[in-house]
Design an enzyme around this catalytic site. Structure first.
Site, mmCIF file in Angstrom:
data_model
loop_
_atom_site.group_PDB
_atom_site.id
_atom_site.type_symbol
_atom_site.label_atom_id
_atom_site.label_comp_id
_atom_site.label_asym_id
_atom_site.label_seq_id
_atom_site.Cartn_x
_atom_site.Cartn_y
_atom_site.Cartn_z
ATOM 1 N N GLU A 35 15.969 -13.339 0.907
ATOM 2 C CA GLU A 35 15.794 -12.339 0.020
ATOM 3 C C GLU A 35 16.097 -10.900 0.739
ATOM 4 O O GLU A 35 17.146 -10.514 0.951
ATOM 5 C CB GLU A 35 14.544 -12.116 -0.527
ATOM 6 C CG GLU A 35 14.426 -11.015 -1.934
ATOM 7 C CD GLU A 35 12.990 -11.272 -2.486
ATOM 8 O OE1 GLU A 35 12.732 -10.166 -3.134
ATOM 9 O OE2 GLU A 35 12.305 -12.493 -2.408
ATOM 10 N N GLY A 38 12.356 -8.765 6.613
ATOM 11 C CA GLY A 38 10.900 -8.226 6.586
ATOM 12 C C GLY A 38 10.038 -8.950 5.820
ATOM 13 O O GLY A 38 8.412 -8.841 5.760
ATOM 14 N N CYS A 41 5.606 -8.854 3.328
ATOM 15 C CA CYS A 41 4.816 -7.843 3.810
ATOM 16 C C CYS A 41 5.573 -6.309 3.954
ATOM 17 O O CYS A 41 4.868 -5.527 3.379
ATOM 18 C CB CYS A 41 4.484 -8.157 5.044
ATOM 19 S SG CYS A 41 3.194 -6.813 5.920
ATOM 20 N N GLY A 189 -6.789 -7.219 -5.035
ATOM 21 C CA GLY A 189 -7.222 -6.733 -6.020
ATOM 22 C C GLY A 189 -8.206 -5.259 -6.107
ATOM 23 O O GLY A 189 -7.902 -4.390 -6.850
ATOM 24 N N HIS A 448 -16.622 12.348 21.784
ATOM 25 C CA HIS A 448 -17.372 13.186 20.794
ATOM 26 C C HIS A 448 -16.286 14.594 20.347
ATOM 27 O O HIS A 448 -15.944 14.963 21.324
ATOM 28 C CB HIS A 448 -18.524 13.633 21.256
ATOM 29 C CG HIS A 448 -19.488 14.643 20.343
ATOM 30 N ND1 HIS A 448 -20.230 14.117 19.283
ATOM 31 C CD2 HIS A 448 -19.493 16.087 20.358
ATOM 32 C CE1 HIS A 448 -20.616 15.207 18.437
ATOM 33 N NE2 HIS A 448 -20.315 16.394 19.252
#
Length: 469
Positions: A35, A38, A41, A189, A448
């Site tokens: 297809e 890659g 994904c 989902g 920090h």
């Protein structure tokens, strides 16, 4: 004489990475793709969904601009443009894989592959778009054909590309459904539920087990549900969709929970009830390849038990993650090449990420699994509300949780929910890979102001030494 040292069937994150590593090790390599380079994904999964979720995230901040002292008139979205951007990102990365194939002198063969008995590895037959087939010989063959969305035809739980969607249709909607049912509350989902909810859909999620995100730590699952419900997403846990019936452009779902059954009419349904391996049409039965529940059985080096034939990625089972497939591909190729540092793949330290709003990330054992395994544990927790950077970002809801072996100091697992935790989790992955103890992590200096400071505080909390709570 073989045409190639290695032929890889499938060009997803497992396949194309395996091909690149093989080329680096001096193998003459080809990759077969039916297809798009890659695989799922890059073209229909990991990458384009993140582009969609990024658009939803920007919309969220625009609609909440007043929280940051900004004035933005009612923010809206152009669905066609959102989808177009997502597809453009996918196309760019697929083109990038094509470039990598050329750079690494890997031959790309477009067509559908099947296998026949052969020596020293099965012969690869490729049916090209013109219908003609051509055979290729290789010393080794790697199957990286991936997986696809699971369907349950007998209950009507099968995609039709119109009213009942898989991830493919969900990524290229022509309109936003007013009412949406998502079946399954795993990462896929939940990501789609989060995306469509942000775009204004009335979203309901049905999950068969008693909590959402069932592979995550139970405490993280509970916090996630509270935040999603606050955003308007509705959940039915410990429930099943017994059937789907289509009529007049709508879908009616029969949702069963215990003795109770209710009907829910929606505009669209997204199926996210797991995946099945792409094992059909490859000729695996004739070769004697062992397949269990649609997944090829392999050892840590991807060996199938058939001479010269290997398998990696989603085709071989859980965890169904792109980064797992890529790493597995490298391990497989290095084993084939007899590399000095070749070692078997083990999924013990593969992180999982869910790119919803909020994000969820984890690695290793949950608190419950650690106890089940017989560990005496120490648990550390630190909330986002105690972190200056999180408050400044306007993202003060979340938690970092660490689980340590009380006797050895081993980091057994780490679990997070909140802003950018999918970027933070790798710190704990490295700690586990390097066998760092809680003592080493406590002595590590974290910058920090950053969100990463919460990782340090969570470790400190496990030892009763938390500083900022």
């Amino acid at each position: 004489m073989a045409d190639y040292d290695l032929i890889v069937i499938g060009s997803g994150p497992g396949g194309y990475v395996a091909a690149i590593r093989a080329s680096q090790l001096g193998m003459k390599t080809a990759i077969v793709e039916r297809e798009s380079l890659g695989g799922i994904c890059l073209n229909w999964g990991c990458i384009p969904t993140k582009a969609l979720l990024r658009s939803a995230e920007v919309l969220h901040y625009a609609n909440n601009a007043k929280d940051f002292g900004l004035k933005i008139d009612k923010a809206d979205f152009d669905l066609e443009a959102v989808v177009k951007r997502s597809r453009g990102v996918a196309k760019q990365l697929s083109s990038g894989v094509s470039h990598l194939m050329k750079k690494n002198k890997i031959d790309v063969i477009m067509g559908e592959a099947s296998l026949k008995k052969g020596k020293p590895a099965p012969t690869v037959s490729v049916k090209e778009k013109d219908g003609k087939s051509k055979e290729y010989k290789a010393k080794n063959v790697i199957l990286a054909t991936g997986a696809r969305a699971r369907a349950i035809p007998q209950a009507g739980l099968e995609p039709d590309g119109d009213l009942i969607w898989t991830y493919r249709e969900a990524m290229v909607p022509k309109e936003t459904p007013k009412k949406l049912l998502v079946i399954g509350s795993g990462a896929i989902g939940i990501e789609f539920a989060s995306f469509y909810n942000e775009l204004g859909s009335d979203v309901t999620v049905v999950e068969a087990v008693d909590r959402i995100l069932p592979v995550e730590d139970e405490e993280i699952s509970g916090l996630a549900r509270k935040q999603f419900e606050k955003q308007g997403i509705k959940f039915h846990t410990g429930a099943q969709v017994k059937s789907l019936k289509k009529s007049n452009g709508k879908v009616t779902a029969d949702i069963s929970s215990g003795d109770k059954t209710e009907k829910l009419e929606v505009d669209r349904v997204i199926l996210a009830i797991g995946i099945v391996g792409n094992v059909e049409g490859l000729g695996l039965e004739e070769l004697g390849v062992k397949v269990e529940k649609t997944h090829v059985l392999v050892d840590g080096f991807g060996r199938t038990g058939v001479d010269g034939l290997y398998a990696i990625g989603d085709l071989t089972g859980a965890p169904w993650l792109a980064h797992k497939a890529s790493h597995e591909g490298v391990m497989c190729v290095e084993g084939i090449a007899g590399a000095e540092d070749a070692h078997a793949f083990d999924a013990w330290n593969v992180p999982g990420c869910t790119y919803s709003h909020p994000q969820i990330a984890s690695v290793g054992l949950t608190e419950a699994k650690a106890k089940e395994a017989g560990h005496k544990i120490k648990v550390g927790k630190f909330p986002f509300i105690g972190n200056g950077k999180a408050i400044a970002l306007g993202a003060a809801e979340g938690l970092v949780k660490t689980v340590f072996d009380a006797e050895t100091g081993e980091l057994l697992g780490a679990h997070m929910i909140g802003a950018e935790v999918t970027e933070l989790i790798q710190g704990y992955v490295i700690a586990r890979e390097g066998e760092l103890t809680e003592e080493t992590l406590m002595h590590t200096v974290f910058p920090h102001p950053t969100l990463s400071e919460m990782m340090h505080e969570s470790v400190l909390a496990s030892q009763g030494r938390v500083l900022h709570m």
